[in-house]
Design an enzyme around this catalytic site. Structure first.
Site, PDB file in Angstrom:
ATOM      1  N   ASN A  53       0.692  -1.934  -0.017  1.00 41.93           N
ATOM      2  CA  ASN A  53       0.078   0.019   0.272  1.00 41.93           C
ATOM      3  C   ASN A  53       0.598   1.399  -0.299  1.00 41.93           C
ATOM      4  OD1 ASN A  53      -1.507   1.738   0.786  1.00 41.93           O
ATOM      5  ND2 ASN A  53      -2.442   1.230   3.074  1.00 41.93           N
ATOM      6  N   TRP A  54       1.818   1.952  -0.998  1.00 43.39           N
ATOM      7  CA  TRP A  54       1.492   2.587  -1.178  1.00 43.39           C
ATOM      8  C   TRP A  54       1.107   3.960  -0.609  1.00 43.39           C
ATOM      9  CZ3 TRP A  54       4.256   3.051  -7.198  1.00 43.39           C
ATOM     10  CH2 TRP A  54       5.199   1.747  -7.460  1.00 43.39           C
ATOM     11  N   LYS A  55       0.062   4.510  -0.571  1.00 46.09           N
ATOM     12  CA  LYS A  55      -0.720   5.487   0.043  1.00 46.09           C
ATOM     13  C   LYS A  55      -0.572   6.541  -0.608  1.00 46.09           C
ATOM     14  CE  LYS A  55      -0.005   3.257   4.726  1.00 46.09           C
ATOM     15  NZ  LYS A  55      -0.244   3.788   6.142  1.00 46.09           N
TER      16      LYS A  55
ATOM     17  N   HIS B  29     -10.036   1.558   5.004  1.00 47.58           N
ATOM     18  CA  HIS B  29      -8.248   1.577   5.574  1.00 47.58           C
ATOM     19  C   HIS B  29      -8.236   2.395   6.739  1.00 47.58           C
ATOM     20  CE1 HIS B  29      -4.396   2.508   6.519  1.00 47.58           C
ATOM     21  NE2 HIS B  29      -3.432   1.420   5.936  1.00 47.58           N
TER      22      HIS B  29
ATOM     23  N   GLU C 228      -6.916   4.814   7.971  1.00 54.29           N
ATOM     24  CA  GLU C 228      -6.589   6.113   7.382  1.00 54.29           C
ATOM     25  C   GLU C 228      -7.970   6.511   6.671  1.00 54.29           C
ATOM     26  OE1 GLU C 228      -2.724   5.848   5.207  1.00 54.29           O
ATOM     27  OE2 GLU C 228      -1.944   4.892   7.718  1.00 54.29           O
TER      28      GLU C 228
ATOM     29  N   GLU D 164      -5.592  -5.304  10.515  1.00 54.81           N
ATOM     30  CA  GLU D 164      -4.048  -4.065  11.201  1.00 54.81           C
ATOM     31  C   GLU D 164      -4.622  -2.815  11.751  1.00 54.81           C
ATOM     32  OE1 GLU D 164      -2.943  -2.665   6.647  1.00 54.81           O
ATOM     33  OE2 GLU D 164      -4.187  -1.456   6.893  1.00 54.81           O
TER      34      GLU D 164
ATOM     35  N   GLY E 259       2.151   2.057  10.397  1.00 55.83           N
ATOM     36  CA  GLY E 259       3.076   3.694  10.431  1.00 55.83           C
ATOM     37  C   GLY E 259       4.516   3.734  12.228  1.00 55.83           C
TER      38      GLY E 259
ATOM     39  N   GLY F  20       2.872  -1.120   4.224  1.00 52.77           N
ATOM     40  CA  GLY F  20       2.654   0.204   3.965  1.00 52.77           C
ATOM     41  C   GLY F  20       4.439   0.296   3.195  1.00 52.77           C
ATOM     42  N   GLY F  21       5.091   1.498   4.650  1.00 58.04           N
ATOM     43  CA  GLY F  21       6.055   1.393   4.223  1.00 58.04           C
ATOM     44  C   GLY F  21       7.346   1.284   3.776  1.00 58.04           C
TER      45      GLY F  21
HETATM   46  P1  PGA Z   1       2.884   0.367   7.594  1.00 51.11           P
HETATM   47  O1  PGA Z   1       1.107   0.129   7.088  1.00 51.11           O
HETATM   48  O2  PGA Z   1       3.209  -0.916   7.352  1.00 51.11           O
HETATM   49  O3  PGA Z   1       3.808   1.966   7.488  1.00 51.11           O
HETATM   50  O4  PGA Z   1       2.463   0.354   9.043  1.00 51.11           O
HETATM   51  C1  PGA Z   1       0.238  -0.383   6.679  1.00 51.11           C
HETATM   52  C2  PGA Z   1      -0.836   0.001   6.119  1.00 51.11           C
HETATM   53  O5  PGA Z   1      -1.284   0.762   6.016  1.00 51.11           O
HETATM   54  O6  PGA Z   1      -1.889  -1.090   5.556  1.00 51.11           O
END
Ligand code: PGA
Length: 253
Positions: A9-11, A96, A98, A169, A175, A236-237
């Site tokens: 997930n590149w966001k 998600h 977010e 999650e 993050g 993510g990261g």
């Molecule tokens: P993260 O994000 O690996 O940076 O913790 C995961 C996500 O939000 O899907």
């Protein structure tokens, strides 16, 4: 046997040059060394078409990070599930944390988006997870259960493995560098599995993949991917660095 899915997930990260290079390098590695898992990348919308070209023929799948419920219409700034499919996506991340937090998305909206994904032939990756306060209060399973019951499609997905994925999650692990312990992950994934079987029956409920997400990195991936009912990771990261993302895939048993 559920094949593991490692989803990036590149966001809201990546401009054209870097994003296309990252996707192209992953595609090259997958072609050279048939991996033990399925890889998926979910770049920001402006990169979808060029990333689709960069990964063509490599086995790497493409996904969106959200979709609208409608097919088309007066919805400024939104993309429909049909548009994602048209850009080459096979998947879409929905609900998600977010989006739930920043855009006030409710579980019932997420359920409508999952129906839109199904309509367009996309596999929805529906995210659930508790906050730190909810976990501290001993309410994690209760919160996750209600998100599962209210966010997932009412009717059973047709080809289970191909049309629905659930991602657990914990919000406090996203993050932050913190991860849930393998025993907490086992408890939550086992609970989600029970719910999936209750909702969709044994065959379908057993075939749906359940991903773990929240600070997954090369150093913790192997122990997380070895937990029962963990069928992959939503990353993510660490999905923004080829070596890290690849190493997470390589850690799948
Ligand atoms: P993260 O994000 O690996 O940076 O913790 C995961 C996500 O939000 O899907």
């Amino acid at each position: 046997m559920r094949r593991k899915l490692i989803a990036g997930n590149w966001k809201m990260n990546g401009l054209r040059a870097g994003g296309i290079a990252l996707a192209g390098d992953l595609a090259g590695k997958c072609k050279a060394e048939a991996p033990n898992c399925d890889f998926l990348v979910c770049p920001p919308a402006h990169l979808l078409i060029s990333v689709a070209e960069a990964i063509a023929g490599s086995g790497v799948a493409l996904g969106g990070q959200d979709c609208h419920t409608a097919v088309s219409g007066a919805h400024t700034g939104d993309l429909s599930a049909e548009m994602l499919a048209d850009a080459g996506c096979g998947f879409v991340i929905l609900g998600h944390s977010e989006r739930r937090a920043d855009h006030g998305e409710s579980s019932s909206l997420v359920r409508s988006k999952a129906a839109a994904a199904k309509r367009a032939g996309l596999t929805a990756i529906v995210c659930v997870g508790e906050t730190a306060d909810e976990r501290k209060a001993g309410r994690a399973l209760e919160v996750i259960e209600s998100q599962v019951r209210e966010s997932l499609p009412e009717t059973a997905p047709e080809a289970a493995e191909a049309s629905l994925v659930v991602a657990y999650e914990p919000v406090w692990a996203i993050g932050t560098g913190l991860t849930a312990t393998p025993s907490d992950v086992a408890e939550v994934h086992g609970h989600i599995r029970k719910l999936l079987i209750e909702l969709y029956g044994n065959d379908t409920g057993s075939a749906i993949r359940i991903l773990y997400g929240g600070s997954v990195k090369p150093g913790n991936a192997a122990e997380l991917m070895a937990v029962g009912d963990v069928d992959g990771a939503l990353v993510g990261g660490a999905s923004l660095k080829l070596e890290d993302f690849w190493a997470i895939g390589r850690s799948c048993p």
